[in-house]
Design an enzyme around this catalytic site. Structure first.
Site, PDB file in Angstrom:
ATOM      1  N   LYS A  69      61.376  24.960  88.795  1.00  0.00           N
ATOM      2  CA  LYS A  69      60.341  25.071  89.824  1.00  0.00           C
ATOM      3  C   LYS A  69      59.349  26.156  89.415  1.00  0.00           C
ATOM      4  CE  LYS A  69      59.778  26.054  94.789  1.00  0.00           C
ATOM      5  NZ  LYS A  69      60.444  26.433  96.051  1.00  0.00           N
ATOM      6  N   LYS A  94      63.223  29.408  88.465  1.00  0.00           N
ATOM      7  CA  LYS A  94      62.193  29.483  89.496  1.00  0.00           C
ATOM      8  C   LYS A  94      61.222  30.580  89.090  1.00  0.00           C
ATOM      9  CE  LYS A  94      61.411  30.061  94.461  1.00  0.00           C
ATOM     10  NZ  LYS A  94      62.029  30.334  95.772  1.00  0.00           N
TER      11      LYS A  94
END
Length: 334
Positions: free
Chosen positions: A255, A203
């Protein structure tokens, strides 16, 4: 005299001649089952609240969340990822509302499970940022820095209340070191061995999260660069991947999706567990804004971005277009 040998014998264009031909030889296919719908539910509202930076996306009331879950299920979407948006007055330094069995996310999990049962995979965001008055993903120490290990204790509590509410999958998204192992232990301790963990393995600290912060009513000042990944790094993601798998992750995720397709491809090549990618709010907002201006063809751009993510190796894609795209894919097959 014509010299036929001067023309190419191998012509890749032969396989592009008609829509039917292109469809038959397509190497990558999108299916409604590949898609997961992220959904926001806001405490204390009776009508959905539009998110200005994400046209077409709302903060749901409990009633409209139920309807959205049913609509996603009927379209063939595989899962729904729930994010709770508590009332501002309930935010505090440790994110108490996130571990309250009566908190907005836990209530939403129960409502969606009641509506769709096991026919839709119900997922929950496991993070404190929506519930803290400072907007960070963890507990702060005396110097105002995120305390990794104190945060892990809170994540363990969150995992347990979300599991008790009936979630199928928890998604620890705070990028704390050791979070997957702690969450797995917390779930197993209360007999929730069947609850899966979708690890937010890579992330990144991205500029594309802006609209999301409106969507969850974030109180953040500053940034999350001390715990989210540096966009410059790829090998670091592979280290995070190895740690998450060692700690018991059932699925892993990259992500954002679009700006990190190289990372996604490397992760997908490296593992034997399902791989997800999250097409985040900024990616959504850019397409919608450009389409609204007439600069791109909206529907084609949406399918192209999702196909690219799928081609890079994602088996599951979290996208705010999930239900819309699933409905269109289903219609195309009929």
């Amino acid at each position: 005299m014509t010299v036929y040998g001067s023309f190419p014998g191998s012509r890749p264009r032969r396989l592009r001649t008609t829509p039917a031909m292109r469809r038959m030889v397509a190497e990558t296919r999108l299916n409604p089952a590949d898609l997961i719908l992220p959904a926001f539910v806001r405490e204390g509202v009776r009508e959905p609240v539009p998110i200005a930076a994400m046209p077409g996306v709302v903060q749901h009331s409990m009633d409209t969340l139920r309807k959205a879950a049913v609509e996603a299920r009927e379209a063939g979407v595989s899962g729904i990822m729930l994010f709770g948006v508590p009332e501002d007055a309930k935010k505090d330094a440790t994110g108490t509302a996130g571990t309250d069995p009566g908190g907005i996310l836990q209530v939403a999990i129960r409502a969606v499970r009641e509506e769709v049962g096991d026919e839709l995979v119900v997922m929950s965001d496991l993070c404190l940022d929506e519930y803290t008055d400072h907007g960070h993903c963890g507990v702060l120490d005396a110097d105002g820095r995120v305390d990794n290990d104190a945060t892990l204790e809170r994540y363990a509590e969150m995992a347990q209340v979300q599991a008790d509410a009936g979630v199928h999958v928890v998604g620890p998204s705070g990028m704390m070191d050791g979070q997957i192992g702690v969450v797995r232990d917390a779930l197993d301790t209360i007999g929730k061995e069947d609850v899966s963990i979708l690890a937010y393995t890579a992330k990144y600290s991205s500029a594309f999260y802006g609209p999301f912060r409106e969507a969850v009513g974030s109180s953040l000042t500053g940034d999350r660069k001390t715990y989210q990944q540096d966009p410059a790094n790829l090998r670091e993601s592979l280290r995070e991947l190895a740690l998450d798998l060692e700690e018991g992750a059932d699925m892993v995720m990259v992500k954002p999706a679009g700006p990190y397709l190289d990372v996604l491809a490397r992760v997908a090549e490296s593992v034997d567990v399902p791989v997800a990618a999250y097409q985040i709010s900024g990616e959504y907002a850019m397409v919608e804004a450009a389409a609204e201006k007439g600069w791109i063809e909206r529907d084609k751009a949406i399918l192209e971005t999702l196909t690219g993510i799928r081609r890079a190796g994602a088996q599951m894609i979290l996208t705010y277009w999930a239900t819309e795209v699933a409905q269109k894919l289903g219609g195309a097959r009929r």
